[in-house]
Design an enzyme around this catalytic site. Structure first.
Site, PDB file in Angstrom:
ATOM      1  N   ASP A   1       0.824  -1.215   0.000  1.00  0.00           N
ATOM      2  CA  ASP A   1       0.000   0.000   0.000  1.00  0.00           C
ATOM      3  C   ASP A   1       0.858   1.265   0.000  1.00  0.00           C
ATOM      4  O   ASP A   1       2.081   1.200   0.154  1.00  0.00           O
ATOM      5  CB  ASP A   1      -0.954   0.010   1.211  1.00  0.00           C
ATOM      6  CG  ASP A   1      -0.264  -0.355   2.521  1.00  0.00           C
ATOM      7  OD1 ASP A   1       0.978  -0.266   2.579  1.00  0.00           O
ATOM      8  OD2 ASP A   1      -0.957  -0.729   3.468  1.00  0.00           O
TER       9      ASP A   1
ATOM     10  N   GLU B   1      -9.668  -1.645   5.631  1.00  0.00           N
ATOM     11  CA  GLU B   1     -10.293  -1.291   6.894  1.00  0.00           C
ATOM     12  C   GLU B   1     -11.527  -2.166   7.153  1.00  0.00           C
ATOM     13  O   GLU B   1     -12.023  -2.831   6.232  1.00  0.00           O
ATOM     14  CB  GLU B   1     -10.699   0.195   6.846  1.00  0.00           C
ATOM     15  CG  GLU B   1      -9.530   1.147   6.610  1.00  0.00           C
ATOM     16  CD  GLU B   1      -8.675   1.380   7.861  1.00  0.00           C
ATOM     17  OE1 GLU B   1      -8.466   0.434   8.651  1.00  0.00           O
ATOM     18  OE2 GLU B   1      -8.191   2.513   8.028  1.00  0.00           O
TER      19      GLU B   1
ATOM     20  N   HIS C   1      -7.124  -4.285  10.465  1.00  0.00           N
ATOM     21  CA  HIS C   1      -6.866  -4.130   9.024  1.00  0.00           C
ATOM     22  C   HIS C   1      -5.590  -4.863   8.627  1.00  0.00           C
ATOM     23  O   HIS C   1      -4.668  -5.032   9.430  1.00  0.00           O
ATOM     24  CB  HIS C   1      -6.854  -2.649   8.585  1.00  0.00           C
ATOM     25  CG  HIS C   1      -5.680  -1.846   8.998  1.00  0.00           C
ATOM     26  ND1 HIS C   1      -5.716  -0.481   9.178  1.00  0.00           N
ATOM     27  CD2 HIS C   1      -4.388  -2.191   9.260  1.00  0.00           C
ATOM     28  CE1 HIS C   1      -4.529  -0.042   9.516  1.00  0.00           C
ATOM     29  NE2 HIS C   1      -3.709  -1.056   9.569  1.00  0.00           N
TER      30      HIS C   1
ATOM     31  N   ASN D   1      -7.329  -2.202  14.530  1.00  0.00           N
ATOM     32  CA  ASN D   1      -8.726  -2.485  14.166  1.00  0.00           C
ATOM     33  C   ASN D   1      -8.852  -3.719  13.270  1.00  0.00           C
ATOM     34  O   ASN D   1      -9.911  -3.988  12.726  1.00  0.00           O
ATOM     35  CB  ASN D   1      -9.356  -1.265  13.470  1.00  0.00           C
ATOM     36  CG  ASN D   1      -8.669  -0.937  12.145  1.00  0.00           C
ATOM     37  OD1 ASN D   1      -7.760  -1.631  11.716  1.00  0.00           O
ATOM     38  ND2 ASN D   1      -9.117   0.129  11.498  1.00  0.00           N
TER      39      ASN D   1
HETATM   40  P1  PGA Z   1       2.486  -0.783  12.424  1.00  0.00           P
HETATM   41  O1  PGA Z   1       1.253  -0.885  11.427  1.00  0.00           O
HETATM   42  O2  PGA Z   1       3.451  -1.824  11.978  1.00  0.00           O
HETATM   43  O3  PGA Z   1       3.009   0.616  12.240  1.00  0.00           O
HETATM   44  O4  PGA Z   1       1.953  -1.049  13.778  1.00  0.00           O
HETATM   45  C1  PGA Z   1       0.767  -2.127  11.058  1.00  0.00           C
HETATM   46  C2  PGA Z   1      -0.539  -1.938  10.303  1.00  0.00           C
HETATM   47  O5  PGA Z   1      -1.241  -0.956  10.566  1.00  0.00           O
HETATM   48  O6  PGA Z   1      -0.853  -2.788   9.463  1.00  0.00           O
END
Ligand code: PGA
Length: 240
Positions: free
Chosen positions: A67, A144, A139, A137
């Protein structure tokens, strides 16, 4: 789905770096699905160490990132282009630039860019190993809660929970982009093998939910239960 507590972030990161290293050395034309975020920093650090120490040829390795934010220039310090350069491609500068792919969050026509990226993955793929973090959450990528399980690469409106969680990387919450371009859930599921990593207490609820939720679009990571080859590695804090 196997969930394994490897104790510390370092142990788990090193383990996953070794998995990527083995894939690269055993199959020098592998396709890797790469992720960003705080979770992956040490994975890339260990991977760079392993590649450098053994002087590994990576010129045939093709990479696809999950992404990118919409609207951040590539050299913005929080863009995922910048992150990948800083954490992997500049540190081990032997990847073939034409085989490094990230979606372009600055494309004039974002929908067309999403289609282009999806077509590229379908044409060049499947990805051999996809690494994933997980949002608080649930995702994966920037898919999302509520994302269609059949989704392909698409433009995403980030939820407030994600904007808030990611604001730790920006000076101000208002600076966090409100949209991203992300592989869809169906795109991710095409990978032959998926490795998900989660570290820290903040991820413990997401990991608990992942264990408990069989398939629920309100908890996107739950789709991984339907993939035949998924491994999840956590540390003590996220295993609680
Ligand atoms: P993070 O993000 O590694 O910065 O915790 C992971 C994600 O949101 O998929």
């Amino acid at each position: 789905m196997n969930i394994t507590n490897l104790g510390t972030r370092d142990y788990a990161s090193f383990y996953v770096a070794c998995e990527l290293y083995k894939q690269i050395t055993q199959h020098p034309h592998s396709k890797l699905g790469l992720a960003t975020g705080g979770t992956m920093i040490e994975v890339y650090r260990f991977l760079v160490e392993l590649l450098s120490r053994n002087n590994i040829d990576v010129s045939g390795i093709e990479t696809f990132n999950l992404d990118e934010y919409v609207g951040l220039v590539d050299n913005h310090e929080e863009s995922y282009h910048y992150y990948m350069n800083e954490n992997l491609f500049k540190r081990y500068p032997h990847f073939n630039a034409s085989l490094i792919h990230l979606p372009n969050g600055n494309a004039e026509r974002l929908d067309e860019e999403a289609q282009r990226y999806e077509a590229l993955i379908n044409q060049q793929g499947p990805v051999d190993i996809q690494i994933l973090g997980i949002g608080e959450n649930g995702h994966i990528g920037f898919n999302e809660p509520g994302t269609d399980i059949n989704s392909r690469t698409h433009i995403v409106d980030l939820t407030y929970s994600t904007i808030k969680a990611n604001s730790r990387y920006f000076e101000d919450e208002a600076e966090v982009p409100k949209q991203a371009i992300s592989m869809g859930l169906s795109t991710i599921m095409q990978a032959k093998k998926i490795i998900l990593l989660a570290f820290g207490e903040k991820k413990s609820i997401a990991i608990e939910k992942l264990l408990q939720t069989k398939l629920d679009s309100q908890f996107p990571a739950s789709i991984l239960h339907t993939h035949p080859n998924v491994e999840v590695y956590v540390d003590d804090a996220s295993a609680q």
